[in-house]
Design a protein around this motif. Structure first.
Motif: not given
Length: 380
Positions: A157, A190, A195, A199
């Motif tokens: 992140s 991910y 986050w 992104y």
């Protein structure tokens, strides 16, 4: 805190042989300046040739720079106005920073630090395109990314800009489209992270050969603001509906996953303000603009970009005290048909005559799209 000051230069060569071309390009790199990233673009005719040319480039770079190599990648996208193109990222104030040169599995990367600031510049994270399927390469590449993150004590992140190069991006292996396969593996990787700042800005673009390879920049620090940028003209890519995603659903994630990137990323410090522009095309909402005229698509794409990086959009996105003037520092135009080069080049060089631009032959992530544009802007 001292923020690195970057500048960008594109060198083009038409020497007769590949070796002569690489020697000529490296000879153009300014010896009195500090390069931290090289991206070579060339036209290998097979994966075997891609591997051999990539190895030659790496040998030549090590020969010139020794243990102080920039991050380096070789992208199998034929330049449309040269034999080989070299994009160089320079740091213009290296004496004010701590710069470390490291490597991961033979791939050099660069760490730039000052008080309250750390940036990791990574290029050419790849797998073996001669031995593994696209899906296997996707998995193996992200395993390598994970190793680097652990080594540098950062998180996925913290990636602010990512370039995703995907061999034959719109092709299928059975029911699985290459790009959708990449998106599914990226989503799985991910999913282990939070986050909070959105992104990365990113490009997912086709290459002729080389399998799957990634370049990316990581930034962490108390003295920098990182703001994800979207715009009212386009649905965020990570919010696309299933109808615009191709192939079959991933058997583990139980869906076709969306591309995990923002339309752009603003990087603001007290003394430096810039934005990364993700790969952008003639998409409004989530649908492609239906036109077979490359200039119609080019105008729409540049209008999307202009709004994305505008003062109005940055202020709406939460960026504070954004200057009004936008300077395009570098652009890449990925063009699907060689016959469109002259029209696109004339239009773009009139649109931003002082900007460094690469013109590359590449497949875009949707069959109907004829051009994709990305870039870097600064504000003052």
């Amino acid at each position: 805190m001292t923020k690195p000051v970057y500048s960008y230069k594109i060198y083009k060569s038409t020497e007769e042989t590949f070796v002569q071309t690489i020697d000529a390009l490296l000879g153009l790199v300014e010896s009195e300046r500090k390069p931290v990233r090289f991206v070579f673009f060339g036209n290998p005719v097979s994966n075997k040739e891609y591997v051999s040319q990539k190895e030659l480039i790496e040998e030549k770079v090590v020969e010139k720079y020794g243990s102080l190599c920039p991050a380096c990648s070789f992208v199998a996208q034929p330049p449309m106005d040269a034999r080989v193109v070299l994009e160089v990222t320079y740091i213009d104030n290296p004496e004010s920073l701590s710069i470390s040169h490291k490597e991961l599995d033979g791939s050099p990367y660069v760490v730039v630090e000052s008080e309250g600031y750390k940036e990791v510049i990574v290029g050419g994270i790849s797998d073996d395109p001669l031995e593994h399927t696209i899906r296997e390469q996707c998995k193996n590449v992200f395993v390598k990314v994970g190793k680097l993150l652990v080594r540098e004590n950062v998180k996925a992140s913290d990636i602010v800009r990512q370039w995703n190069y995907i061999e034959r991006i719109t092709d299928f292996d059975g029911d699985y489209q290459h790009y959708q396969c990449f998106n599914d593996v990226r989503t799985y990787f991910y999913s282990r992270y939070e986050w909070k700042n959105g992104y990365p800005a990113a490009t997912g673009i086709g290459v002729s050969f080389g399998g799957i390879y990634l370049d990316f920049n990581i930034i962490v620090g108390s003295a920098v603001d990182l703001v994800p940028l979207d715009n009212k003209l386009q649905v965020p890519a990570h919010d696309y509906s299933q109808r615009v995603l191709l192939g079959v659903e991933d058997k583990y994630l139980k869906e076709k996953t969306t591309p995990k990137f923002e339309r752009g990323k603003a990087v603001f410090t007290e003394d430096f303000k810039m934005s990364y522009i993700s790969g952008t095309a003639a998409i409004r909402g989530e649908l492609s603009q239906v036109s077979d005229d490359v200039l119609v698509q080019t105008r729409t794409t540049l209008h999307n970009i202009a709004y994305l990086v505008s003062q109005e959009n940055l202020l709406n996105s939460g960026v504070k005290s954004c200057p009004e003037k936008v300077n395009y520092l570098m652009l890449r135009a990925y063009i699907k048909h060689t016959s469109d080069l002259d029209a696109v080049k004339k239009y773009m060089e009139n649109y931003c005559p002082l900007t460094e631009i690469s013109y590359l032959y590449a497949d875009v992530c949707r069959e109907e799209l004829l051009i994709e544009i990305e870039g870097i802007v600064a504000y003052n």
